[in-house]
Structures are given as structure tokens and as C-alpha cells.
Design an enzyme around this catalytic site. Structure first.
Site, PDB file in Angstrom:
ATOM      1  N   ASP A 215       0.821  -1.220   0.000  1.00 50.68           N
ATOM      2  CA  ASP A 215       0.000   0.000   0.000  1.00 50.68           C
ATOM      3  C   ASP A 215       0.858   1.275   0.000  1.00 50.68           C
ATOM      4  O   ASP A 215       1.616   1.507   0.932  1.00 50.68           O
ATOM      5  CB  ASP A 215      -0.869  -0.073   1.272  1.00 50.68           C
ATOM      6  CG  ASP A 215      -1.777   1.125   1.493  1.00 50.68           C
ATOM      7  OD1 ASP A 215      -1.747   2.068   0.686  1.00 50.68           O
ATOM      8  OD2 ASP A 215      -2.526   1.099   2.495  1.00 50.68           O
ATOM      9  N   HIS A 388      -4.091   4.265   6.481  1.00 54.73           N
ATOM     10  CA  HIS A 388      -2.960   3.792   5.670  1.00 54.73           C
ATOM     11  C   HIS A 388      -1.622   4.122   6.327  1.00 54.73           C
ATOM     12  O   HIS A 388      -1.406   5.243   6.786  1.00 54.73           O
ATOM     13  CB  HIS A 388      -3.010   4.440   4.280  1.00 54.73           C
ATOM     14  CG  HIS A 388      -4.266   4.130   3.526  1.00 54.73           C
ATOM     15  ND1 HIS A 388      -4.404   3.005   2.747  1.00 54.73           N
ATOM     16  CD2 HIS A 388      -5.445   4.786   3.453  1.00 54.73           C
ATOM     17  CE1 HIS A 388      -5.620   2.996   2.207  1.00 54.73           C
ATOM     18  NE2 HIS A 388      -6.270   4.069   2.623  1.00 54.73           N
TER      19      HIS A 388
HETATM   20 ZN   LIG Z   1      -8.077   1.247  -0.584  1.00 53.53          ZN
HETATM   21 ZN   LIG Z   2      -9.304   0.754   2.529  1.00 52.06          ZN
END
Ligand SMILES: [Zn+2]
Ligand SMILES: [Zn+2]
Length: 573
Positions: A215, A388
Site C-alpha cells: 500500500d 494507511h
Molecule cells: Zn483502498
Molecule cells: Zn481501505
């Protein structure tokens, strides 16, 4: 290499989400079988006028229904599950996810604007909704579970994210282990105990990871994300200082944050009134699955608002992104049947403002202040944290997994590049770092990765009931329409000789009386154009339309710097 090795090569195919925000979708292919990971949507950007949502291009999967061994969902955010209904119209693979992910998916399918077409397989567990998705097979898995799908063996790893039931994936392939991070962060004091399973990542790292996909959303942010615990403290401080009603908006799927709001409200003896469909539905799902622990006594009724003491009320509602029909927007516009802002009210926007929505949200904040409320939002207070990982957290994952190869995913191109640099700093060899964009395939064979062919990929626009019928040309037309307006030029002719007109009507171009001169000029231009066309022997209406449109457009561009859409209406009498 031998033919056997080539047969067992693993092709990694990002179908969306690399070099763009949203549309997350990845395919792994081996021995003729395809494993799909996520199938997300993208919310339209400003230039995509009238487009409701954007979905990935599924062309690569055409005719391959029987080869798709499963669709794995890492979690239930729209950028990961939003396009599933569209995929399921054509393919019916088993859909695999955590129980909360599948509960959100069922809701998504039940309320989808499209229906499943009912063909394809489906002899397993039916989900029971009535719009053509009843034969969709769903398989619930929990963190730590291991499942075989064709040549792939998948283990689901618990990760912390801004939604419950998120997974990373460890995928055992004939070529080695592939780790897919999903959307994750390393919150060491999460609110719900769903911590990223760093132990498991470390064990995989020791076994040897061929390739990691991770990510990239927050790679540009230094340090660590703020813990959900700290958000709770900040919210508590705000509650402490509020004399009157508290109105909270957030992402409806963020059940951890919702639980916090309920817990704090309970401590301050406030009742919570729910308003807005997505909030109500999300809480229903959360309670049903036992993820949310909420006492019935805590819930208040919208109709009782007036009877309750303002200092005993929390209103939890939709509208964190300034959506036009949302509850908060209606409140701000004095357009809500039950709720009107009063002095002493505090409005908390406990969510990120998604890029593109800033204008709508700031308008609402201004309106709320104007009506006497106090407003607390991300830019001025620590009331939201990202789901995130920041730089340091990304480094930890790289250190734990020690991947031989690295592919940054889930980000715009610059974020992928930054993540590639970070991986290099963490010891991944430069030649083993692959910055790909959606549609760039890469092939793993004999421990190495080499570039594969480009596969069809891209954005398919969904507009009302139309899927993919709005292309770039239509969008360009819409942009021109919205910016420069239209001009209709009508005339009647006999063998190319004008017998009536030309008459002009414009919409959104010029205020006609003021530009009478310009219209006169356009009329003359059309007369001239028709004259020229008539003297060339074979007069055709098609040519006339094209020539008139071109000439009038050029005239307007020259005189007033605008390029309206010109619609010639030519009639033979
Ligand atoms: Zn996402
Ligand atoms: Zn997500």
C-alpha cells in the site's frame, strides 16, 4: 528454462489501482487459472461530467469465467469492492472475505444499480437477495485461515485499517511466496484490538518472500499514523467542553470510530440519534455481526429531539463529504425536517476530506458557523487518523517481509515512485523493484521477475444504466456543453437553396440581445457556406452540417474565445 517452469510461471496483472486512486484490482495467473484480488470503483473526478462511478476494464477476463478460481476481497471499502456487482454480471467466481467484508458486500449487491444476469455457476451458499445476485457463492474466512484456489494457497493475515475485517494475503505459488499488504497500518493501540499481525509477517519473511505488493497511499508522510486511541482522547476532550448538542459525521463504514462515539456518549450520559441511510445500515450490520457493542438505551429517536436536553444529545449522521442530499448538507442549508442549528451546537467532522470534495465541505463548514454552531474538523483538530501506513510503518513491513522483489501498489504514480525509493533504502535490489501501472503485467519464473505484455485495462464509465457507453468523446462533449454552451442553427432548404432561416438559438453561450451583432455575423457565414456548397455540384446535408458547425464554432472562438457545441438542424422542404 524448461517448458514445465514456463507452464508454472506466475503472471502478476494489475488491472487497476496502480498510478491512480481507486479501481483496485489485481489478477494472478498460473497454469491457466486466474485468482482475482479486489474489484474496486473510482469516484468520478470533476472532468467526468455526469458519470456516476468508474469501474475497471474487465476485457482481460472475457471468456475466462471457468478459469477464475476465486475473487478475494481484502476489505469492504468501495475502492476494493465497489465494482464487484459489475464483475458478477459476467463472471460468477466464489467471493472470499471476512464476515464483515461479505456483510458489506451483500448490502452493496442488494442496493446495486445493476442486477446479476443470473448465468454462470453457483451451487454453493446463496446470499438470498432478490436482484439476480442470489446465486453468488460467498466463502467467509477468518484471519489465519488457509485455503487452496487452483495452483494458489492463500493465507489471510489480520491487518489494522479504518474498517473492520481487513486482510493482507500470503499467496503460495509454484514460483514462491507473494505477499499482498491490502490496505493497512500498524496501530499498536487500536480501538478494537484488530492489530496488524506482525509476527505472521515476520514468519513469512523468514521463510522467504519472492515478491511483496504494498500500500503506497501515505508513503509521502513521515513518521507513524496517529493511533485510534489518541483520536478517542481528543474526541473526549471536545465532548467535555460542549454545552449543547453534538452533531457528528464520519465514514459510515468506520465502525471503530462509531464505537468510540457511542462509548464516549455513554460516559457523558448523552443519547445518540442516528440519521442517514448509510449510517443506520452500517450500524445495523455492525451490531448484527457483534462487532459493535451498543446498548439499546443509548439510542434516541429523531422525533424526541425536542424533548431531550441539548446537553444529553449526540446526532450521528451522514454528510462528511458534503454530499448534496446528505443529512449534514440539509442541516447546513436549513433544509432538514427535524434538525435546525442552534447556538451552542457543536459539529464534528470526524473524517478525511477526500480530494475533490474540499469545496463542498468547506461551504458546509462556513454555513454551520454562520448559523451559530461551533465546528471541529480535521485541519484544526486531531479528530481523524488515516487507515494507511505512514513511512515508518511501511519500512517496518518491508523489514519484516524482506521481499526479494517489490511492487508498490495502491497509489498515484508519484506515490509508487516514492515507495520504490523507500524499498531501495530498505535493501531491496534496484533491479528487483518494479514500478508498474495498471495494465503492465509482470511474470515470475525461476525466482526472477520479467516484464510481461500489456493487457487491456482502463476506466469504464458508468452513467445511469449505461455501462461503458460513455467514452472520452461523450465526456469531451459534456465538458464543452458545461463550459461553452450550445448553439442550434436551424434552416430549411430546397436543393441546397435556403428557403427559411438560418435561425439561431443559444444556451449558455451568449446573451443574445447583447451579441446580436455576433449572431448576424454567424447568419451571414451560414448563408455563404450554403452558397459555396450549392455551387459544388452534389449537395449533401451531411456536408452542410459539418461545414456549418465548423464555421460557426470558428467564428465564436475568434470573436469571444469560446467553442460552443454547434447543432445544425437542416430540413429539406
Ligand atoms: Zn483502498
Ligand atoms: Zn481501505
Amino acid at each position: 528454462m524448461t517448458a514445465m517452469n514456463e507452464h508454472q510461471a506466475v503472471k502478476i496483472i494489475p488491472l487497476g489501482g496502480l498510478g491512480e486512486i481507486g479501481l483496485n484490482m489485481l489478477a494472478l495467473e498460473c497454469e491457466g487459472k486466474i485468482l482475482l484480488i479486489d474489484c474496486g470503483l473510482m469516484f468520478p473526478e470533476d472532468f467526468m461530467l455526469g458519470v456516476d462511478i468508474v469501474i475497471p476494464d474487465f476485457t482481460y477476463l472475457a471468456g475466462r469465467s471457468n478459469d477464475i478460481v476465486a475473487l478475494l476481497l481484502t476489505h469492504a471499502h468501495e475502492d476494493h469492492i465497489g465494482a464487484v456487482p459489475y464483475l458478477l454480471r459476467h463472471h460468477k467466481p466464489v467471493v472470499v472475505g471476512s464476515k464483515i467484508t461479505l456483510a458489506f458486500l451483500e448490502y452493496e449487491l442488494a442496493h446495486s444499480r445493476v442486477s446479476g444476469n443470473g448465468n454462470g455457476g453457483g451451487n454453493g451458499h446463496a446470499n438470498g437477495n432478490g436482484n439476480g445476485f442470489a446465486d453468488v457463492r460467498m466463502e467467509t474466512v477468518a484471519a489465519g485461515d488457509k485455503r487452496d484456489y487452483g495452483p494458489f494457497t492463500v493465507e489471510f493475515i489480520q491487518v489494522s485499517h479504518s474498517i473492520h475485517g481487513g486482510f493482507a494475503l500470503a499467496i503460495r505459488t509454484p514460483q514462491g511466496l507473494i505477499i499482498h499488504s491490502g490496505d493497512f497500518k500498524l496501530d499498536f493501540t487500536p480501538f478494537d484490538g484488530e492489530m496488524t499481525d506482525m509476527n505472521r509477517f515476520a514468519q513469512f519473511g523468514d521463510q522467504g518472500v519472492l515478491c511483496m505488493l504494498s500500500d503506497s497511499t501515505n508513503v509521502e508522510r513521515e513518521g507513524y499514523t496517529i493511533s485510534e486511541r489518541d483520536i478517542a482522547l481528543e474526541l473526549e476532550n471536545i465532548f467535555h467542553d460542549c454545552p449543547g448538542r453534538i452533531i457528528v459525521t464520519l465514514f459510515a463504514s468506520n465502525l471503530q470510530r462509531i464505537q468510540q462515539i457511542f462509548d464516549i456518549s455513554s460516559r457523558f450520559s448523552r443519547k445518540i440519534v442516528l440519521n442517514g441511510r448509510s449510517v443506520v445500515e452500517s450500524i445495523r450490520i455492525g451490531r448484527q455481526l457483534g462487532v459493535l457493542k451498543i446498548d439499546d438505551d443509548l439510542l434516541g429517536d429523531l422525533n424526541d429531539l425536542e424533548k431531550l436536553d441539548p446537553s444529553r444529545i449526540v446526532i450521528l449522521c451522514t454528510g462528511s463529504q458534503g454530499e448534496p442530499m446528505s443529512v449534514l448538507t440539509r442541516i447546513a442549508e436549513n433544509n432538514h425536517k427535524h434538525i435546525e442549528i442552534e447556538a451552542g451546537d457543536t459539529v464534528i467532522l470526524s473524517s478525511k476530506i477526500i480530494p475533490g470534495n474540499e469545496r463542498a465541505v468547506t461551504n458546509i463548514i462556513n454555513e454551520l458557523y454562520r448559523k451559530g454552531a461551533d465546528v471541529v474538523y480535521e485541519t484544526i483538530s486531531k479528530i481523524h487518523t488515516s487507515g494507511h501506513a505512514y513511512q515508518e510503518e511501511l519500512k517496518v513491513l518491508l523489514r519484516l517481509c524482506k521481499p526479494k522483489h517489490f511492487i508498490p501498489i495502491h497509489g498515484e504514480y508519484r506515490q509508487l515512485v516514492q515507495h520504490a525509493k523507500l524499498a531501495k533504502k530498505m535493501g531491496v535490489a534496484s533491479k528487483n523493484i518494479h514500478v508498474l501501472e495498471s495494465g503492465d503485467s509482470i511474470i515470475a519464473v525461476d525466482g526472477a521477475l520479467r516484464a510481461g505484455d500489456r493487457v487491456p485495462s482502463g476506466r469504464v464509465y458508468v452513467d445511469g444504466h449505461g455501462i461503458g457507453d460513455v467514452g472520452n468523446i461523450v465526456l469531451t462533449d459534456r465538458r464543452l456543453l458545461s463550459e461553452d454552451g450550445t448553439i442550434t442553427c436551424a434552416l430549411a432548404h430546397r436543393d441546397g437553396m435556403i428557403v427559411s432561416g438560418p435561425h439561431f438559438k443559444s444556451k449558455g453561450v451568449v446573451y443574445e440581445p447583447e451579441y446580436a451583432e455576433l449572431i448576424d455575423e454567424a447568419k451571414n457565414l451560414v448563408l455563404e457556406t450554403m452558397q459555396t456548397l450549392r455551387t459544388d455540384n452534389a449537395f449533401s446535408e451531411e456536408d452542410a452540417k459539418q461545414e456549418i458547425a465548423r464555421a460557426v464554432r470558428r467564428l465564436f472562438a475568434k470573436r469571444i474565445g469560446r467553442r460552443p457545441i454547434v447543432i445544425p438542424v437542416i430540413m429539406e422542404v
